[in-house]
Design an enzyme around this catalytic site. Structure first.
Site, PDB file in Angstrom:
ATOM      1  CG  ASP A 142       8.320 -27.621 -19.734  1.00 18.64           C
ATOM      2  OD1 ASP A 142       9.005 -26.770 -19.116  1.00 18.64           O
ATOM      3  OD2 ASP A 142       7.638 -27.344 -20.738  1.00 18.64           O
ATOM      4  CD  GLU A 206       0.141 -26.831 -28.286  1.00 23.71           C
ATOM      5  OE1 GLU A 206       1.238 -27.272 -27.882  1.00 23.71           O
ATOM      6  OE2 GLU A 206      -0.293 -25.706 -27.964  1.00 23.71           O
ATOM      7  CG  ASP A 284      -1.234 -24.078 -22.769  1.00 16.49           C
ATOM      8  OD1 ASP A 284      -0.276 -24.531 -22.114  1.00 16.49           O
ATOM      9  OD2 ASP A 284      -1.286 -24.117 -24.007  1.00 16.49           O
TER      10      ASP A 284
HETATM   11 ZN   LIG Z   1       1.322 -26.165 -22.499  1.00 18.29          ZN
END
Ligand SMILES: [Zn+2]
Length: 346
Positions: A142, A206, A284
């Site tokens: 990412d 988010e 997470d």
């Molecule tokens: Zn995350």
């Protein structure tokens, strides 16, 4: 009548897949203590008991400080290998059969870790985890959004250069803060990653509203959405996610810890299920948020009022929308069915 204790016991041994969990964010006090012992000049305590206090956050800024101090412990390829292998051990203990681990290679290469050695370290850990623990790992690389386009370029290069790209890499993501980091600017990087055969799984919605989720769908061609929490504010978006079967990677406790949602009882997960959206349960940054995947399944059971069969369906959702090959998916789903049938047998 299923008691809560029974349900927790069921969850503990239920075979599972984890689709949204971060590499450094999975460093438990046990792992951090091992890493800190390798680097005595760091300010991180080595004593596991002191580490439990160290991991008790006073607020979000404190969480970021602690997170960065753990990042600072990952200095050599051997640190990378140790972290990855030990994270797999923690996943295996929770009966996680398959995990897509989000890795931010830019954090390591920027710090001077050789890129080839970095790839070898994660791949070595992946192979060892699969043969020793039976847990299959895949990678999502990412972009740390806060580090801007330089990080986007570097992450894309590492993910698409055939001489570097690790065998276990399946997807491409975007993390970090959403406020002040518009998604559309990352379109060229996602285009390149998708052209190289990677799946698009950005974080969105988010800490900002549904428009960020739309951006992730339109500009980044998201196949799954990391969190997507604020999608509930837009009925048209809920319909779109359901109709196009775009799953949400829901991480309930993380949303409370980062104050994206005030309380678990206010979490929109039920609205997602009622809208017909495919929901998966994930952890997470589990040790940093004082949770693990089993606890997240327990939270989901309460919020969605699920029994064993409902939990088994939830676990199968994650397998279905993972990027594992079809025979691998079928194997884990069979295992979930067999486990559930045996558990419920009179
Ligand atoms: Zn995350």
């Amino acid at each position: 009548m299923t008691t809560t204790d029974n349900l927790h016991a069921f969850i503990a041994d239920l075979p599972k897949a984890e689709l949204h969990v971060h590499h450094v964010g999975s460093a438990s006090p046990r792992i951090v203590s091992e890493l800190a012992a390798r680097h005595p000049d760091s300010k991180v305590p080595t004593d596991p008991e002191a580490l439990v206090d160290y991991f008790t956050f006073t607020d979000f800024a404190h969480f970021i400080d602690v997170y960065l101090s753990v990042v600072d412990l990952i200095r050599t390829p051997e640190d990378v290998r140790l972290l990855t292998y030990e994270v797999a051990r923690d996943l295996a203990r929770q009966q996680v059969r398959y995990a897509e681990l989000t890795i931010t290679p830019f954090s390591s290469t920027r710090r001077g870790i050789d890129e080839r050695a970095f790839m070898e370290a994660i791949e070595d850990a992946r192979k060892a985890a699969e043969s020793e623990f039976g847990t299959v790992l895949r990678w999502c690389f990412d972009i740390p959004g806060e580090a801007g386009l330089e990080a986007a370029e570097e992450t894309t290069r590492l993910a698409t250069d055939d001489r570097l790209r690790p065998e276990g890499l399946v997807s491409f993501g975007l993390g970090g803060p959403e406020i002040g980091v518009p998604r559309p600017q990352f379109k060229p990087y996602f285009d390149r990653a998708i052209a190289a055969g990677l799946h698009s799984v950005p974080h969105a919605g988010e800490t900002t509203g549904p428009e960020t989720v739309w951006d992730a769908l339109t500009h980044l061609r998201a196949e799954r959405i990391g969190h997507g929490t604020n999608s509930f504010q837009d009925p048209a978006l809920l319909t779109h996610l359901a109709e196009h079967r775009i799953p949400l990677e829901v991480c309930p406790t993380s949303n409370i810890a980062t104050r994206a949602v005030r309380t678990l009882d206010e979490h929109p997960i039920k609205a997602f299920v009622e809208a017909g959206i495919v929901v998966t349960i994930n952890s997470d940054d589990p040790p940093m948020f004082g949770t693990d995947l089993n606890s997240e399944y327990a939270v989901a059971a309460r919020l969605l009022n699920l029994d064993e069969r409902g939990l088994a369906e939830l676990a199968k959702n994650a397998v279905d929308v993972s990027f594992l090959d079809e025979p691998g998916k079928a194997r884990i789903k069979d295992e979930i069915d067999t486990y559930t049938t045996t558990w419920l047998a009179p």
